[in-house]
Scaffold this active site. Structure first.
Site, PDB file in Angstrom:
ATOM      1  N   HIS A  37      23.969  15.090  41.675  1.00  0.00           N
ATOM      2  CA  HIS A  37      24.208  14.896  40.413  1.00  0.00           C
ATOM      3  C   HIS A  37      25.792  14.030  40.460  1.00  0.00           C
ATOM      4  O   HIS A  37      26.732  14.589  41.025  1.00  0.00           O
ATOM      5  CB  HIS A  37      24.749  15.905  39.654  1.00  0.00           C
ATOM      6  N   CYS A  38      25.809  12.814  40.211  1.00  0.00           N
ATOM      7  CA  CYS A  38      26.944  12.199  40.096  1.00  0.00           C
ATOM      8  C   CYS A  38      27.758  11.979  39.115  1.00  0.00           C
ATOM      9  O   CYS A  38      27.170  11.708  37.934  1.00  0.00           O
ATOM     10  CB  CYS A  38      26.565  10.627  40.504  1.00  0.00           C
ATOM     11  N   GLY A  39      28.938  12.481  39.062  1.00  0.00           N
ATOM     12  CA  GLY A  39      29.916  12.379  38.049  1.00  0.00           C
ATOM     13  C   GLY A  39      30.420  11.130  37.285  1.00  0.00           C
ATOM     14  O   GLY A  39      30.388  10.834  36.296  1.00  0.00           O
ATOM     15  N   ASN A  81      27.478  10.281  35.434  1.00  0.00           N
ATOM     16  CA  ASN A  81      27.070  10.937  34.325  1.00  0.00           C
ATOM     17  C   ASN A  81      25.582  11.218  34.439  1.00  0.00           C
ATOM     18  O   ASN A  81      24.960  11.116  33.400  1.00  0.00           O
ATOM     19  CB  ASN A  81      27.564  10.764  33.144  1.00  0.00           C
ATOM     20  N   ASN A  82      24.845  11.281  35.426  1.00  0.00           N
ATOM     21  CA  ASN A  82      23.642  11.141  35.822  1.00  0.00           C
ATOM     22  C   ASN A  82      23.179  11.637  37.067  1.00  0.00           C
ATOM     23  O   ASN A  82      24.118  11.724  38.001  1.00  0.00           O
ATOM     24  CB  ASN A  82      23.044   9.566  35.574  1.00  0.00           C
TER      25      ASN A  82
END
Length: 396
Positions: free
Chosen positions: A189-191, A194-195
């Site tokens: 999950h890549c902050g 946001n996805n």
């Protein structure tokens, strides 16, 4: 001169903080001060902040801090997306204000005014594609397709149901606690996006890393060409060698040229150093994810394999210890079974063994006694000190 040292210290501190924050958990930095800085930035600083808020504001302040933490770290939010847009926009604006007046220059053409804008626009487009595309959400309608596409290996992926979605989890998938959905071929999950990064948007994510690496290198080289053009147009090298008598060698000229650049173009130098640092970080991330793509694996699977191999190593060590313990116990048991102590042997030995055959009237080593009357046996008992069996007349 103070401004130059300030800029140099600012660049070094920025490099140290960025590398420690993003790369401090890498095995190469184990036990180093970079790992300690990473721990402080990711855990220690927040712990001190929490204690300070608890001491000043009490329970209400702590609850408010936990709410902010939950929103920023455990729920989808655009915080890092806005920070990315701000960093990109501010950096490009500073470059335009500080460097575009020197374009065209001696080594750079006017076309770069427009190619730079196009490069930034492509980077934003890839960012939007990665952020808002479907990563490969698994639901009741498409779970059968993913189950047939990704078979279980029964090692790190086995057949089980997702406790949240109430559907079978296909192999290589994972339920993201932040997005609250199962993602096929889940990577992480890549902050910043946001996805989640999964089956359907990994190509956009790799393209984003690759393009931003090129964008940072392009910005660094373009600013360097601008500064080199200014050196050429203002004839700085000629002034230093002709009017100041400095030897025309790189080692002699470099300190004076760097001092002049830092004093006259400190903003450009600062932006160039920042872009160079970011380009190195982008190169590291790009190399790591390119390796994952070439080996057909994901970040999630890498961690799972690491945990599995660690567990397998512990199991093998436990089995080896059990085998060694059993062997040592068998050896001790064997020694106890066949070894008789000297004290036990002395206590169990017959006193007849201490009597010489000659004293018993034995001839040589033959086990017979000459015929003797019964009265002689009583005298033999008195001589030996213990009763003996009374034999018949003759050989017993």
């Amino acid at each position: 001169m103070e401004v130059q040292w300030l800029l140099l210290c600012h660049g070094l501190v920025t490099l140290l903080v960025v590398v420690s924050f993003l790369c401090g958990q890498w095995p190469i930095f184990d036990g180093t001060f970079i790992q300690r800085i990473h721990i402080f930035l990711t855990f220690g600083a927040y712990d001190y902040l929490r204690r300070f808020v608890a001491a000043v504001c009490g329970r209400k302040g702590t609850d408010a801090l936990h709410s902010v933490e939950y929103y920023c770290c455990d729920r989808p939010n655009p915080t890092l997306q806005l920070i990315y847009v701000a960093i990109l926009g501010v950096t490009y604006y500073v470059i335009v204000q500080s460097s575009f007046r020197y374009i065209p220059g001696y080594y750079i053409g006017e076309v770069h005014r427009y190619t730079s804008l196009l490069a930034v626009a492509v980077g934003i487009l890839l960012f939007l594609l990665t952020s808002f595309s479907d990563p490969g959400t698994v639901n009741a309608e498409n779970v059968s397709q993913y189950l047939s596409a990704y078979p279980y290996d029964n090692i790190i992926f086995s057949e089980k149901e997702c406790s949240t979605c109430k559907i079978l989890k296909p192999a290589r998938s994972k339920h993201c606690s932040v997005c609250d959905r199962c993602v096929a071929r889940f990577d992480h999950h890549c902050g910043w996006m946001n996805n989640c990064i999964g089956e359907k948007n990994t190509r956009y994510f790799i393209a984003f890393l690759f393009w931003h690496f090129l964008l940072c290198v392009y910005g660094t080289v373009a600013i360097a060409l601008v500064l080199a053009g200014q050196l050429k147009e203002l004839q700085v090298i000629q002034i230093l060698t002709v009017y100041y008598g400095i030897e025309n060698k790189f080692r002699s000229l470099a300190p004076y040229v760097i001092q002049w650049l830092l004093g006259s173009y400190n903003t450009q130098i600062l932006i160039m150093v920042f872009l160079a640092i970011v380009s190195m970080l982008m190169a590291g991330f790009l190399a790591y994810h390119s390796k994952l793509c070439l080996t057909n694996t994901t970040t999630n699977e890498t961690f799972k394999w690491h945990d599995y191999l660690s567990w397998q190593k512990k199991v093998n060590e436990a089995k080896a210890s059990a085998v060694a313990l059993k062997a040592s116990l068998d050896e001790v048991s064997h020694e106890r079974k066949h070894h008789v102590s000297k004290w036990k042997a002395f206590c169990c030995r017959s006193r007849l063994e201490e009597v010489k055959p000659a004293e018993l009237g034995l001839k040589s080593s033959c086990a017979w006694i000459p015929v003797a009357p019964r009265g002689e046996w009583s005298r033999l008992e008195a001589r030996l000190g213990f009763p003996t069996l009374v034999p018949c007349d003759g050989i017993f």
